[in-house]
Design a protein around this motif. Structure first.
Motif, PDB file in Angstrom:
ATOM      1  N   ILE A  49       0.865  -1.196  -0.096  1.00 45.94           N
ATOM      2  CA  ILE A  49      -0.057   0.013   0.019  1.00 45.94           C
ATOM      3  C   ILE A  49       0.893   1.319   0.079  1.00 45.94           C
ATOM      4  CG2 ILE A  49      -1.574   1.328   1.422  1.00 45.94           C
ATOM      5  CD1 ILE A  49      -2.396  -1.581   2.595  1.00 45.94           C
ATOM      6  N   THR A  50       0.601   2.101  -0.895  1.00 47.73           N
ATOM      7  CA  THR A  50       1.112   3.680  -0.699  1.00 47.73           C
ATOM      8  C   THR A  50      -0.041   4.643  -0.624  1.00 47.73           C
ATOM      9  OG1 THR A  50       2.904   3.000  -2.619  1.00 47.73           O
ATOM     10  CG2 THR A  50       2.394   5.207  -1.992  1.00 47.73           C
ATOM     11  N   VAL A  51       0.155   5.328   0.348  1.00 51.40           N
ATOM     12  CA  VAL A  51      -0.867   6.230   0.864  1.00 51.40           C
ATOM     13  C   VAL A  51      -0.467   7.657   0.474  1.00 51.40           C
ATOM     14  CG1 VAL A  51      -1.957   7.361   2.850  1.00 51.40           C
ATOM     15  CG2 VAL A  51      -1.528   4.808   2.808  1.00 51.40           C
ATOM     16  N   TYR A  52      -1.315   8.520  -0.360  1.00 40.32           N
ATOM     17  CA  TYR A  52      -1.053   9.812  -0.670  1.00 40.32           C
ATOM     18  C   TYR A  52      -2.091  10.343   0.301  1.00 40.32           C
ATOM     19  CZ  TYR A  52       1.347   7.987  -4.815  1.00 40.32           C
ATOM     20  OH  TYR A  52       2.293   7.312  -5.570  1.00 40.32           O
ATOM     21  N   THR A  53      -1.916  11.799   0.256  1.00 41.63           N
ATOM     22  CA  THR A  53      -2.901  12.682   1.183  1.00 41.63           C
ATOM     23  C   THR A  53      -3.240  13.964   0.515  1.00 41.63           C
ATOM     24  OG1 THR A  53      -0.961  13.442   2.464  1.00 41.63           O
ATOM     25  CG2 THR A  53      -2.015  11.520   3.406  1.00 41.63           C
ATOM     26  N   ALA A  54      -4.441  14.281   0.958  1.00 44.82           N
ATOM     27  CA  ALA A  54      -4.798  15.818   0.590  1.00 44.82           C
ATOM     28  C   ALA A  54      -5.746  16.210   1.804  1.00 44.82           C
ATOM     29  CB  ALA A  54      -5.337  15.787  -0.679  1.00 44.82           C
ATOM     30  N   ALA A  55      -5.446  17.407   1.903  1.00 41.80           N
ATOM     31  CA  ALA A  55      -6.290  18.409   2.989  1.00 41.80           C
ATOM     32  C   ALA A  55      -6.133  19.845   2.674  1.00 41.80           C
ATOM     33  CB  ALA A  55      -6.100  17.733   4.301  1.00 41.80           C
ATOM     34  N   ALA A  56      -6.857  20.773   3.140  1.00 33.43           N
ATOM     35  CA  ALA A  56      -6.797  22.045   3.164  1.00 33.43           C
ATOM     36  C   ALA A  56      -5.756  22.222   4.432  1.00 33.43           C
ATOM     37  CB  ALA A  56      -8.058  22.801   3.674  1.00 33.43           C
ATOM     38  N   MET A  57      -4.867  23.503   4.430  1.00 37.17           N
ATOM     39  CA  MET A  57      -3.777  23.543   5.423  1.00 37.17           C
ATOM     40  C   MET A  57      -4.322  24.035   6.904  1.00 37.17           C
ATOM     41  SD  MET A  57      -1.303  22.832   3.472  1.00 37.17           S
ATOM     42  CE  MET A  57       0.249  23.439   4.454  1.00 37.17           C
ATOM     43  N   GLY A  58      -3.628  23.737   7.519  1.00 32.06           N
ATOM     44  CA  GLY A  58      -3.879  23.906   8.947  1.00 32.06           C
ATOM     45  C   GLY A  58      -2.707  23.722  10.039  1.00 32.06           C
ATOM     46  N   GLU A  59      -2.694  23.765  11.197  1.00 33.96           N
ATOM     47  CA  GLU A  59      -1.346  23.774  12.210  1.00 33.96           C
ATOM     48  C   GLU A  59      -1.113  22.567  12.402  1.00 33.96           C
ATOM     49  OE1 GLU A  59      -5.499  23.589  14.569  1.00 33.96           O
ATOM     50  OE2 GLU A  59      -4.566  24.954  13.039  1.00 33.96           O
ATOM     51  N   LEU A  60      -2.025  21.387  11.570  1.00 33.47           N
ATOM     52  CA  LEU A  60      -1.268  20.042  11.917  1.00 33.47           C
ATOM     53  C   LEU A  60      -0.463  19.844  10.895  1.00 33.47           C
ATOM     54  CD1 LEU A  60      -4.348  17.844  13.421  1.00 33.47           C
ATOM     55  CD2 LEU A  60      -2.292  18.749  14.569  1.00 33.47           C
ATOM     56  N   TYR A  61      -0.279  20.461   9.634  1.00 35.95           N
ATOM     57  CA  TYR A  61       0.275  20.262   8.577  1.00 35.95           C
ATOM     58  C   TYR A  61       1.936  19.992   9.091  1.00 35.95           C
ATOM     59  CZ  TYR A  61       3.273  20.729   4.366  1.00 35.95           C
ATOM     60  OH  TYR A  61       4.219  20.434   3.369  1.00 35.95           O
ATOM     61  N   SER A  62       2.383  20.480  10.178  1.00 37.91           N
ATOM     62  CA  SER A  62       3.672  20.247  10.615  1.00 37.91           C
ATOM     63  C   SER A  62       3.909  18.648  10.984  1.00 37.91           C
ATOM     64  CB  SER A  62       3.992  21.132  12.079  1.00 37.91           C
ATOM     65  OG  SER A  62       3.146  20.867  12.886  1.00 37.91           O
ATOM     66  N   LYS A  63       2.767  18.037  11.325  1.00 38.89           N
ATOM     67  CA  LYS A  63       2.640  16.573  11.751  1.00 38.89           C
ATOM     68  C   LYS A  63       2.941  15.672  10.549  1.00 38.89           C
ATOM     69  CE  LYS A  63       1.676  17.562  16.059  1.00 38.89           C
ATOM     70  NZ  LYS A  63       2.752  17.312  17.141  1.00 38.89           N
ATOM     71  N   ILE A  64       2.687  16.184   9.404  1.00 42.06           N
ATOM     72  CA  ILE A  64       2.738  15.355   8.167  1.00 42.06           C
ATOM     73  C   ILE A  64       4.088  14.760   7.854  1.00 42.06           C
ATOM     74  CG2 ILE A  64       2.474  15.306   5.406  1.00 42.06           C
ATOM     75  CD1 ILE A  64      -0.243  15.439   7.364  1.00 42.06           C
ATOM     76  N   GLN A  65       4.308  13.624   7.672  1.00 41.34           N
ATOM     77  CA  GLN A  65       5.602  13.233   7.590  1.00 41.34           C
ATOM     78  C   GLN A  65       5.916  13.129   5.946  1.00 41.34           C
ATOM     79  OE1 GLN A  65       6.465   9.655  10.018  1.00 41.34           O
ATOM     80  NE2 GLN A  65       8.269   9.096   8.800  1.00 41.34           N
ATOM     81  N   TYR A  66       5.187  12.458   5.257  1.00 48.80           N
ATOM     82  CA  TYR A  66       5.644  12.213   3.945  1.00 48.80           C
ATOM     83  C   TYR A  66       4.962  13.559   3.006  1.00 48.80           C
ATOM     84  CZ  TYR A  66       6.652   7.776   5.830  1.00 48.80           C
ATOM     85  OH  TYR A  66       6.947   6.628   6.461  1.00 48.80           O
ATOM     86  N   LYS A  67       5.619  14.606   3.088  1.00 55.37           N
ATOM     87  CA  LYS A  67       5.226  15.779   2.464  1.00 55.37           C
ATOM     88  C   LYS A  67       5.328  15.775   1.035  1.00 55.37           C
ATOM     89  CE  LYS A  67       5.639  19.255   6.245  1.00 55.37           C
ATOM     90  NZ  LYS A  67       5.735  18.066   7.152  1.00 55.37           N
ATOM     91  N   LYS A  68       5.767  15.172   0.302  1.00 57.70           N
ATOM     92  CA  LYS A  68       5.945  15.034  -0.931  1.00 57.70           C
ATOM     93  C   LYS A  68       4.633  14.057  -1.549  1.00 57.70           C
ATOM     94  CE  LYS A  68      10.857  14.813  -1.765  1.00 57.70           C
ATOM     95  NZ  LYS A  68      12.185  14.220  -2.112  1.00 57.70           N
ATOM     96  N   ARG A  69       3.960  13.372  -0.640  1.00 60.70           N
ATOM     97  CA  ARG A  69       2.835  12.709  -1.019  1.00 60.70           C
ATOM     98  C   ARG A  69       1.741  13.436  -0.760  1.00 60.70           C
ATOM     99  NH1 ARG A  69       3.843   6.714   1.594  1.00 60.70           N
ATOM    100  NH2 ARG A  69       6.108   6.562   0.654  1.00 60.70           N
ATOM    101  N   PHE A  70       1.844  14.723  -0.114  1.00 60.13           N
ATOM    102  CA  PHE A  70       0.846  15.647   0.295  1.00 60.13           C
ATOM    103  C   PHE A  70       0.294  16.755  -0.716  1.00 60.13           C
ATOM    104  CE2 PHE A  70      -0.996  19.330   2.215  1.00 60.13           C
ATOM    105  CZ  PHE A  70      -1.947  18.958   2.755  1.00 60.13           C
ATOM    106  N   THR A  71      -1.038  16.724  -0.910  1.00 58.45           N
ATOM    107  CA  THR A  71      -1.672  17.880  -1.899  1.00 58.45           C
ATOM    108  C   THR A  71      -2.611  18.784  -1.117  1.00 58.45           C
ATOM    109  OG1 THR A  71      -1.349  16.241  -3.754  1.00 58.45           O
ATOM    110  CG2 THR A  71      -2.998  18.242  -3.976  1.00 58.45           C
ATOM    111  N   PRO A  72      -1.963  19.988  -0.975  1.00 56.28           N
ATOM    112  CA  PRO A  72      -2.859  20.908  -0.425  1.00 56.28           C
ATOM    113  C   PRO A  72      -4.239  21.065  -1.271  1.00 56.28           C
ATOM    114  CG  PRO A  72      -1.363  22.231  -1.605  1.00 56.28           C
ATOM    115  CD  PRO A  72      -0.858  20.658  -1.774  1.00 56.28           C
ATOM    116  N   LEU A  73      -5.516  21.453  -0.290  1.00 54.21           N
ATOM    117  CA  LEU A  73      -6.766  21.639  -0.986  1.00 54.21           C
ATOM    118  C   LEU A  73      -7.186  23.329  -0.445  1.00 54.21           C
ATOM    119  CD1 LEU A  73      -8.605  18.362  -0.366  1.00 54.21           C
ATOM    120  CD2 LEU A  73      -7.499  19.177  -2.372  1.00 54.21           C
TER     121      LEU A  73
END
Length: 372
Positions: A49-73
């Motif tokens: 399994i490979t997990v990609y993520t997406a969400a609007a930005m907020g204070e918990l962005y600092s907790k995201i570990q795999y930022k290259k797989r993250f897409t801001p909304l």
């Protein structure tokens, strides 16, 4: 957060069908659903399994570990979000969209409608939605027709969904999990001062008014000190209410709490006064660190707190009932220790993040159902 390697019967790359998951939530603000999102993003490390993520930005962005797989909304531009998600699904060859709110489910349905290759939709239901309250039949039709699997975070919520008509074959309960390396058990020292906390988003459903009434009833006990942690839209109104009641010296407002484990550990008791809950993480976090819980009996809370054994459950929104249990527990050090140790043991047995993540990974591997 540490990375968890999920053990399954297929634990070598290439042994199972490779799946790409797009995990989406509304925005990365402090909250139970958002913390759940971050735990999965940080810790799920399955060979297939490979997990990609997406969400609007907020204070918990600092907790995201795999930022290259993250897409801001965007928080407001829904058409933009649909385009971004559609592009992500195509580019990353997504097999499963894991939605962490009903709005995200609707996004996933819209994306699916314009794709030739249909993706599976998995929905973790963290709260009571407006749609199910006001239009149960429409909610059920949406879930039964377009969602391939629903994860509820309590048995209570699973039963609620089935009672209103959601297909029972779609629904699985996977309890929220606590990271025991973050929420470390600490035995309370004996002290005349008693710190009583409420850690909740400052919004109407969290019912801060009841907490303030409880503090007012116990105003005469100088050793009891009350604390409110958490930001939100109602924070200023709550501060004004405290001032109006003449309780500014009795209740301390902390605002946003960056490290919930620190706040909870400092409390001698933690209260839950909410009008609505499904299965609040703060209950499990308090149980994990050894802070006794006194909670209103709402939603699936009783699945964690056994009344009189691992905490107290209050059947009605009565400040007097809460005040009586606080006074009783304050006087009984042995009872507090028994609650704390029993609660920690229950979390270790049933409510760990490793259990939650392993079960969720199995949902990704096994999710089925026809494509729409």
């Amino acid at each position: 957060m540490r990375t968890l390697k999920v053990k399954t019967s297929q634990n070598r790359k290439g042994c199972g069908v490779l799946k790409n998951v797009l995990l989406i939530t509304d925005k990365l603000i402090t909250g139970g659903a958002e913390t759940y999102f971050c735990k999965l993003e940080n810790q799920l490390n399955h060979p297939d399994i490979t997990v990609y993520t997406a969400a609007a930005m907020g204070e918990l962005y600092s907790k995201i570990q795999y930022k290259k797989r993250f897409t801001p909304l965007s928080r407001k531009n829904h058409l933009h979000n649909l385009y971004v998600l559609w592009k992500k699904v195509r580019t990353c060859k997504i097999d499963i969209i894991h939605a962490n709110s009903l709005r995200m489910v609707m996004y996933a349905v819209c994306v699916n409608r314009v794709l030739r290759k249909k993706v599976k939709i998995l929905y973790t239901k963290h709260n009571v939605t407006v749609l199910e309250q006001k239009a149960k039949s429409l909610f059920c039709k949406l879930v039964n027709s377009f969602v391939h699997g629903v994860i509820t975070v309590s048995r209570f919520e699973q039963e609620q969904l089935m009672n209103i008509g959601v297909n029972s074959g779609k629904v699985t309960t996977i309890y929220n999990g606590v990271d025991l390396n973050q929420f470390v058990f600490k035995e309370k020292s004996s002290s005349p001062d008693c710190h009583i906390g409420l850690l909740a988003r400052a919004s109407k459903e969290k019912n801060h008014e009841l907490f303030i009434e409880i503090a007012s009833l116990l105003k005469g006990n100088e050793h009891m000190k009350f604390h409110i942690g958490g930001g939100g839209p109602e924070l200023q109104r709550i501060q004004e209410l405290i001032q109006q009641q003449g309780l500014s010296e009795k209740i301390k407002i902390w605002g946003e709490v960056e490290d919930p484990e620190v706040f909870i550990t400092k409390m001698d008791m933690l209260l839950l006064t909410s009008h609505r809950e499904v299965f609040p993480m703060v209950v499990l976090e308090a149980m994990a660190v050894g802070t006794p819980m006194i909670s209103i009996d709402v939603g699936g809370v009783k699945e964690a707190i056994a009344d009189g054994d691992t905490g107290y459950l209050i059947p009605a929104y009565s400040p007097q009932a809460f005040a009586e249990k606080i006074t009783e527990l304050y006087a009984e050090q042995e009872q507090k220790q028994r609650f704390a140790k029993g609660a920690r043991k229950k979390v270790e047995q049933h409510f760990t993040s490793s259990q939650m993540i392993a079960s969720t990974a199995n949902q990704y591997v096994n999710v089925s159902g026809k494509s729409f």
